[in-house]
Design an enzyme around this catalytic site. Structure first.
Site, PDB file in Angstrom:
ATOM      1  N   ASN A 202      15.480  62.251  15.625  1.00  0.00           N
ATOM      2  CA  ASN A 202      14.344  61.481  15.463  1.00  0.00           C
ATOM      3  C   ASN A 202      14.035  61.435  16.991  1.00  0.00           C
ATOM      4  OD1 ASN A 202      12.218  59.711  15.685  1.00  0.00           O
ATOM      5  ND2 ASN A 202      13.161  58.665  13.927  1.00  0.00           N
ATOM      6  N   HIS A 454       7.704  56.668   7.274  1.00  0.00           N
ATOM      7  CA  HIS A 454       8.812  57.680   7.563  1.00  0.00           C
ATOM      8  C   HIS A 454       8.496  58.843   6.517  1.00  0.00           C
ATOM      9  CE1 HIS A 454      12.632  58.457   9.307  1.00  0.00           C
ATOM     10  NE2 HIS A 454      13.044  58.857   8.087  1.00  0.00           N
TER      11      HIS A 454
END
Length: 1105
Positions: A202, A454
């Site tokens: 990420n 997300h």
């Protein structure tokens, strides 16, 4: 765009959006919240007990009188944890209310604590609940981020406006709904070991990219084609999409740990937060595929993208009464399916091919037949082997003028049959021998709200029954229910907190749901789910990646052994000469640009000196090293030579001596002397009386500063004794008259003072490591010809100079021109330079706007005329400094404009169906009457004596008729529409029992099991008479709105009070419903006209007056 973020330190802010140390802007695509880091959303599959949940309501009385920056609610408990709400009533350095959920006891929790919660925060609309503002997110709370929420929750202007309904009787109601899930520790989890697959790192700004890349990687035929694209060893991954993707796929296939994506994002130019904010997943998919398609041309894999993903549909229009049909074939790589109003994928396909009738005012113009009734639609010619379905989870809500996320339940099958109902989705020319039966391959999920969240994906790489969840770095095995049913969306009913107390369980919207589906056609799956092994990968790629892996291992080893080594940075005269006047002007050297040695800590310093002798050719006996020291005034200078005893110690011990703060580096200055033959000689003996001074020379004509050497002087000696030496060092005549200055400090401001040549060095407080700057002495007349005639003025200039990038406010992304300025420039200096650049005679017509460092956008409010003192004030944005300013050229001087109020007024013509928007500029002290008089000179009236009025319209309701004597200074046209219209004659002569009522259009909608009233169209006033029936009023309404009989017959009429409709019959006396004149919020009691919103929009045009 609003953002989810910890409530930052007080000075950290942003007008629009703030994530820690980064920023964004308003946009149509939800963004991932950077600060959620790796733990934030990896918890979905680790639930070890049912979530605890609760709703907490906080009434804040005397709200407008709160005078604290932060305001906390009382503590409430959810899931065994203590929580509270934190608000910033006047905004957290923003013009919005800021709201956060806070861990109430974070200060007393044990080291390493963390907890995960899904939550929503709301400000309740006390007049009309449906206008309550609710935002939702989820977060992994920990000691560093113990609060999380929304810096820009809602504009303060809306909150404090009593008409809006958020602040009633000086009370605001804030609600929090919290669901807590306990999680198990996952730091030791090994994705490769557990699943055979690895994740993608990420990297903060990449949002939806990781889940899309995993999906594409797990289409083996696609991966094989990428490997077969020709690349060479000379290509750089950051500049070549094929190589970057090959590299990424190779690492996903053979690496043991998660893989970074930075090279890939650089290769297609999306390497900023901004890039992902301005696009959505569909655009990223298309950018990747189009660029690969282009690179595949003329290679063995040409056409792969089309073969895999391209389908075709036919748009048609067919006349009903004549033999005429128009068709157009179009290709698609993915299909966008409606979620709203559709229960599943089949319902979306039904809607996709739905036939629209073109009739009435909307007839089709068929070439030789003129206007005809027709039917219009879409049918599919063929579907691709890999079918990508984009679900429209995000859409624009015109009512609320914002993006919203559709969390409705939406089902998708494991097997999708697009030949159903005798091929109703297929066009006549479709090949019916191809069986369009598809099996689900991947489900891409967005978890969170429109303002943040997300992304992750559920994929079954081999189409077996085993699903996997790819959530950034982490890959886990999942069952089918989790991949399908749990991603349908909709609502989840949470169990009551105290079952014995008969409290109603509340429904919590499931914010995790599918937004993209990938299906593979059954008949093609053997070809697509093929074997991909090393022989498919080019030799140079294998070599490159092997080398990369070795370098990575080497760095890892270095890192692991770092505690055994010390970095020694050695600065020499050559470094000073090279850097001063080019890279640096103040102090002596940039230590990051000097030679550094990595030395084992236990090595003795004398052994290190041997390495220096080899590197620089200076024998050990001729080396003398000085330690650097940071002074109280923040300068960094050589402080003292190492003692013989220190030179016998280990490097590690020395580093500890030199560094009061823990630092792995030892910084030294190497004093080395050269003889007349330029060979090294021993340094001179140094006594306490000797001072080492460094000298810089300044040339005002060239505006040049250079290092020319160093000297030892006696502390009792005087500068006058070394003048001839300095002249020789500078290349001047021996008797040249020179002036000397001491460079004392440069932060926060420059301090450079003349040195008296006749006073002893000690008396002038000069010591080891001090810097003396000198220049030729100038006569007054010659000094005037230079911009910076002396050392202090030049250093002041260098310290304050700033290259400013100016951009036109109309094109805020493009640099227009750059100007070098001083940060000390006044407001007038800056606009004068800009005016010169633009060849503008009057600098006061320049208006400047500062740059928002977080959002990379212009700030919403321009800089007022002489509203700041210096350029430095224009460039600072809280604790950040920018080098960008935006400019615009006004038609009148800024001071004059600031004395005026600018209003945009929409004028509705009495008889014509048109609206013209006029920009009215009047002095701030003007009244509404002045606005009306100004308008009368600009608009076309139905008759010369017509009177006008000004209304405030918001969400299709009339909130106010402005009295003519109201001052315009406080009128806000930013959120409300100002509407001007003629006052109808019937309203001027109201009888004692007549009523002037509000009439609004509305339609009904069911959302989350609640009926909602949605207003639309233009609201208006109507006079009703005592005893008048609905039937009589309908005649007048139909005449006023000119609605055809057939259409008008479908309309329903209701009396609405605060959103509750009471339907009326033709025989009902309408005036009875409108008896009260003093009702608060008169706009909430109205005669409602219920019908579908299909009226043609009025023609709007802007008129710049």
């Amino acid at each position: 765009m609003t953002v989810l973020t910890p409530a930052p330190v007080d000075q950290q802010e942003d007008e629009e959006m703030l994530v820690p140390h980064s920023d964004l802007t308003d946009n149509h695509q939800p963004m991932e919240v950077v600060a959620q880091a790796e733990t934030a959303n990896t918890v979905d599959n680790q639930t070890v007990e049912d979530p605890s949940s609760s709703r907490f309501t906080w009434r804040i009385d005397n709200f407008s009188r709160l005078n604290t920056k932060k305001h906390y609610s009382e503590v409430f408990v959810v899931g065994g944890y203590k929580w509270r709400i934190l608000i910033f009533p006047k905004g957290n350095n923003a013009d919005h209310l800021s709201t956060y959920l806070d861990v109430a006891d974070s200060a007393s929790l044990p080291y390493g604590w963390s907890r995960y919660a899904q939550f929503s925060l709301a400000v309740v609309n006390q007049i009309h609940n449906k206008y309550s503002i609710r935002k939702d997110t989820q977060h992994q709370f920990n000691a560093r981020e113990s609060d999380w929420g929304f810096t820009s929750f809602m504009p303060l202007g809306e909150l404090y406006d009593p008409c809006r309904g958020y602040l009633v009787s000086d009370t605001v109601i804030v609600e929090a709904e919290v669901v807590v899930r306990r999680i198990v520790d996952y730091w030791t989890y090994d994705s490769k070991k557990e699943t055979g697959y690895v994740g993608l790192k990420n990297q903060g700004a990449t949002c939806y990219m990781n889940s899309l890349l995993q999906t594409l990687y797990h289409v083996p035929y696609f991966r094989k084609a990428v490997y077969h694209m020709p690349t060479t060893e000379n290509d750089m991954p950051s500049g070549s999409i094929p190589l970057a993707l090959q590299s990424l796929f190779y690492k996903l296939q053979y690496s043991d740990s998660s893989v970074a994506t930075k090279e890939l994002t650089k290769s297609f130019g999306w390497d900023t937060y901004d890039s992902f904010m301005q696009h959505d997943v569909q655009e990223l998919n298309r950018v990747l595929c189009e660029k690969l398609e282009d690179k595949m041309k003329g290679t063995v894999v040409e056409g792969t993208i089309q073969q895999l993903f391209e389908g075709h549909h036919m748009n048609y229009i067919e006349c009903i009464n004549v033999d005429y049909k128009s068709t157009r074939k179009e290709s698609f790589y993915d299909l966008q399916l409606d979620v709203k109003g559709c229960r599943d994928v089949y319902a979306s396909f039904d809607k996709y091919v739905e036939v629209e009738r073109l009739e009435g005012d909307n007839k089709y113009h068929a070439e030789q037949y003129g206007l005809q009734d027709a039917k219009k639609g879409v049918l599919f010619i063929d579907f691709p082997p890999v079918l990508q379905l984009q679900l429209k989870r995000f859409e624009y809500d015109f009512m609320r003028d914002t993006m919203v996320k559709i969390n409705d339940r939406y089902e998708f099958p494991l097997q999708l049959d697009l030949d159903r109902d005798d091929g109703k989705y297929l066009s006549p020319e479709a090949d019916r021998t191809v069986r369009n039966l598809y099996t689900l391959h991947s489900v891409l999920v967005h978890s969170g709200g429109v303002h943040g969240g997300h992304y992750y994906a559920f994929i079954r790489p081999t189409l077996s029954d085993q699903w996997y969840k790819f959530d950034d770095e982490r890959v886990t095995k999942e069952d089918m229910k989790r991949a399908l049913e749990e991603q349908y969306g909709g609502e989840e009913e949470l169990p009551p907190t105290n079952p014995g107390f008969n409290n109603i369980p509340f429904k919590f919207t499931k914010y995790s749901n599918a937004y993209m589906l990938v299906y593979i056609r059954e008949s093609d799956k053997d070809k697509i789910v093929c074997n991909v092994d090393e022989k498919d990968i080019a030799e140079h790629l294998r070599e490159r990646l092997k080398k990369e892996q070795e370098e990575k291992e080497h760095k890892k080893k270095e890192k692991a052994e770092a505690h055994l080594y010390t970095i020694i940075k050695v600065a020499r005269d050559d470094d000073l000469a090279e850097q001063i006047g080019k890279d640096i002007y103040f102090d002596l050297v940039d230590h990051d640009k000097v030679r550094s040695f990595r030395i084992q800590k236990q090595m003795t310093f004398s052994v290190f000196k041997e390495e220096v002798a080899r590197e620089f050719g200076i024998p050990v006996q001729f080396q003398r090293f000085w330690l650097w020291a940071k002074r109280q005034n923040h300068t960094y200078r050589p402080n003292r030579p190492l003692t013989p005893l220190e030179e016998t110690q280990s490097v590690g011990t020395l580093r500890d001596v030199s560094n009061k703060v823990h630092n792995a580096e030892l910084k030294l200055f190497l004093e080395a002397e050269l003889g007349l033959d330029l060979c090294p000689i021993a340094p001179p003996d140094k006594t306490k009386e000797d001072i080492l001074l460094f000298f810089k020379n300044y040339d005002p004509e060239k505006e040049e500063l250079r290092f020319i050497g160093r000297l030892f002087v006696k502390s009792t000696g005087k500068p006058i004794e070394i003048l001839s030496k300095l002249n020789k060092m500078a290349g001047y005549a021996p008797d040249e008259e020179i002036v000397l200055y001491e460079e004392i400090k440069f932060e926060p401001s420059v301090m450079c003072e003349p040195i008296d040549k006749k006073i002893a060095f000690r008396a002038s407080q000069l010591e080891d490591g001090d810097i003396v700057c000198f220049q030729k002495s100038l006569h007054v007349e010659s000094a005037n010809q230079f911009r910076y005639p002396d050392v202090p003025s030049f250093l002041e200039y260098v310290h304050n100079r700033q290259v400013v990038h100016f951009r036109s406010l109309e094109k805020p992304k493009e640099d227009d021109f750059c100007l070098e300025m001083s940060r000390l420039y006044t407001y007038d200096d800056v606009v004068e330079r800009v005016a010169q650049q633009l060849d503008l005679d009057d600098p006061s017509k320049i208006r400047l706007t500062s740059h928002n460092c977080y959002s990379q956008q212009p700030k919403p409010q321009p800089i007022k005329y002489r509203g700041v003192d210096h350029l430095s004030d224009m460039l600072v944005h809280y604790n950040q400094t920018s080098d960008i300013l935006y400019y615009e050229v006004l038609d009148i001087p800024l001071p004059e404009l600031q004395g005026l109020k600018t209003l945009k007024v929409a004028f509705h013509h009495a008889t014509k169906d048109e609206v013209v928007i006029h920009t009215i500029r009047l002095p701030k002290q003007s009244t509404v009457g002045d606005v009306i008089n100004d308008l009368k000179t600009k608009v076309e009236l139905s008759h010369p004596d017509a009177e006008l009025r000004l209304l405030e319209v918001f969400y299709h309701k009339i909130y106010k008729i402005f009295p003519p004597n109201e001052k315009i200074e406080n009128i806000n046209d930013q959120y409300w529409t100002l509407r001007a219209e003629e006052i109808p004659e019937e309203e001027k002569n109201l009888g004692p029992n007549d009523r002037l009522i509000h009439v609004y259009h509305f339609t009904k909608e069911t959302a989350q099991n609640q009926m909602q009233i949605l207003n639309f169209g233009e609201p208006f006033f109507l006079v009703i008479h005592e005893g008048e029936t609905l039937a009589e009023i309908k005649v007048r309404i139909q005449r006023k709105l000119q609605v055809p009989d057939e259409e008008f017959a479908k309309w329903k009429f209701a009396f609405l009070s605060f959103g509750r409709p009471e339907y009326l019959q033709d025989s009902d006396i309408v005036s009875i419903r409108f008896q009260r004149r003093d009702v608060y919020g008169a706009w909430e009691q109205y005669l409602g006209l219920e019908h579908s919103d299909n009226a043609p929009k009025r023609a709007y045009s802007a008129n710049q007056d």
